[in-house]
Design a protein around this motif. Structure first.
Motif, PDB file in Angstrom:
ATOM      1  N   HIS A 185      51.074  31.470  43.831  1.00 61.04           N
ATOM      2  CA  HIS A 185      50.008  32.165  44.749  1.00 61.04           C
ATOM      3  C   HIS A 185      50.443  33.203  45.837  1.00 61.04           C
ATOM      4  N   ALA A 186      50.379  34.689  45.897  1.00 58.90           N
ATOM      5  CA  ALA A 186      49.389  35.212  46.907  1.00 58.90           C
ATOM      6  C   ALA A 186      48.680  35.372  47.569  1.00 58.90           C
ATOM      7  N   ALA A 197      46.629  36.144  42.662  1.00 60.28           N
ATOM      8  CA  ALA A 197      46.389  36.972  43.626  1.00 60.28           C
ATOM      9  C   ALA A 197      45.068  36.252  44.150  1.00 60.28           C
ATOM     10  N   GLY A 198      45.155  36.304  45.773  1.00 62.34           N
ATOM     11  CA  GLY A 198      43.925  35.605  46.132  1.00 62.34           C
ATOM     12  C   GLY A 198      43.329  36.706  47.636  1.00 62.34           C
ATOM     13  N   ARG A 246      37.877  34.932  46.939  1.00 63.74           N
ATOM     14  CA  ARG A 246      37.560  35.109  45.155  1.00 63.74           C
ATOM     15  C   ARG A 246      39.674  35.350  44.564  1.00 63.74           C
ATOM     16  N   VAL A 247      39.620  34.308  43.647  1.00 67.46           N
ATOM     17  CA  VAL A 247      41.059  34.627  42.610  1.00 67.46           C
ATOM     18  C   VAL A 247      41.217  35.475  41.335  1.00 67.46           C
ATOM     19  N   TYR A 248      42.125  36.080  41.375  1.00 68.31           N
ATOM     20  CA  TYR A 248      42.255  36.939  40.185  1.00 68.31           C
ATOM     21  C   TYR A 248      44.061  35.685  39.690  1.00 68.31           C
ATOM     22  N   GLU A 249      43.467  34.714  38.745  1.00 66.53           N
ATOM     23  CA  GLU A 249      43.791  33.896  38.461  1.00 66.53           C
ATOM     24  C   GLU A 249      45.432  35.000  37.138  1.00 66.53           C
TER      25      GLU A 249
END
Length: 300
Positions: A176-177, A208-209, A222-225
């Motif tokens: 995770h970043a 990407a968090g 919100r997270v782009y997984e």
């Protein structure tokens, strides 16, 4: 099982705070998952539709009750899924595969402990949390960095953006970043998320968090997984954001993480990291997986 139509799989559609899954019993039926089959199941127009595909299998080690495997919507197998882990234990109990509580689940990076409570909530012991960029991996040579609290932040240049993004890196099985933003509703998740996820500095890609601090015990996230795009909730992403915020000195445990799909509760004492949240069965069904893959191929 197999009939004249092809390979028929029983499945259950589930979700954890809106992060949705197709869950397959690989104990009582034969599940031979491939990237093509995972993509077909996850397709929201031609398949069942899901962020991830979860497969429950017999354990391969003595200290686990079951093996739990996760496939993203793009067909790639990944290490962990926190929301999926909660659905895993609910599925095992509802399907009568085991009445043990807590359960020990074997994942790609070890064994996690899961406990289903009387209040319809499930608590997951998320395992080890690591912050060394090499554990993601994340290539930092030549990047600017700065210390903030106990954390080291890294300035990641993003193509097309005027300023680099300052990131905390966290490995909770998944990489995770995490960045802090003023308002998640207006954060550039759709524009910047994919560029971080596939940035060449992350050889295995990254989740990407985007974290908004509400107060020291509440955040919005919100997270782009990796391999799935933005989801309504990301369990390991919630844990990563909380751990990053505590190390940066802007959060205190426990933390309520408000996602677009619901609220997750994260507690971290610097060692043990626990996540509590819902797990819901939506509907059961059957699918002819070979026919689905074939029909999907015809649309390409």
């Amino acid at each position: 099982m197999r009939d004249n139509a092809g390979m028929i799989w029983n499945f259950t559609k589930m979700h954890g705070a809106g992060n949705d899954f197709v869950v397959l019993d690989g104990v009582r039926q034969s599940i031979e998952m491939t990237p093509e089959r995972a993509r077909a199941l996850a397709d929201r127009h031609f398949g069942i539709g899901a962020d991830q595909i979860l497969v429950v299998e017999p354990a391969t080690r003595d200290d686990a009750d079951f093996r739990y495997r996760i496939y993203n919507a793009d067909g790639g197998e990944v290490e962990h899924c926190g929301n999926g882990a909660r659905c895993f234990v609910r599925f095992v109990h509802e399907q009568g595969l085991s009445d043990r509580n807590p359960l020990r689940a074997e994942i790609a990076t070890g064994v996690i402990l899961l406990n289903e409570g009387d209040d319809n909530q499930v608590t997951v012991d998320m395992g080890s949390t690591r912050f060394d960029p090499a554990d993601l991996p994340f290539e930092t040579v030549g990047l600017a960095s700065r210390a903030e609290g106990d954390a080291i932040l890294w300035a990641l240049p993003i193509e097309g953006e005027l300023q680099p993004v300052w990131l905390s890196t966290v490995a909770i099985s998944n990489p995770h970043a995490v960045q802090i933003v003023d308002d998640v509703d207006h954060a550039p998740v759709e524009r910047v998320g994919p560029r971080i996820e596939s940035h060449p500095r992350f050889p295995r890609r990254v989740n990407a968090g985007f974290m908004q601090i509400v107060d020291r015990h509440h955040i919005r996230l919100r997270v782009y997984e990796r391999g799935a795009g933005e989801t309504l909730a990301c369990g390991t992403g919630a844990c990563a954001a909380v751990a990053a915020g505590i190390r940066r000195g802007v959060l205190d445990s426990p933390v309520a993480v408000h996602t677009r799909g619901g609220t997750l509760h994260i507690a971290w004492d610097g060692q043990a990291l626990r996540m509590t949240g819902p797990a819901v069965s939506v509907f059961p069904g059957q699918i002819d997986i070979d026919a689905l893959v074939f029909s999907l191929a015809l649309t390409r």
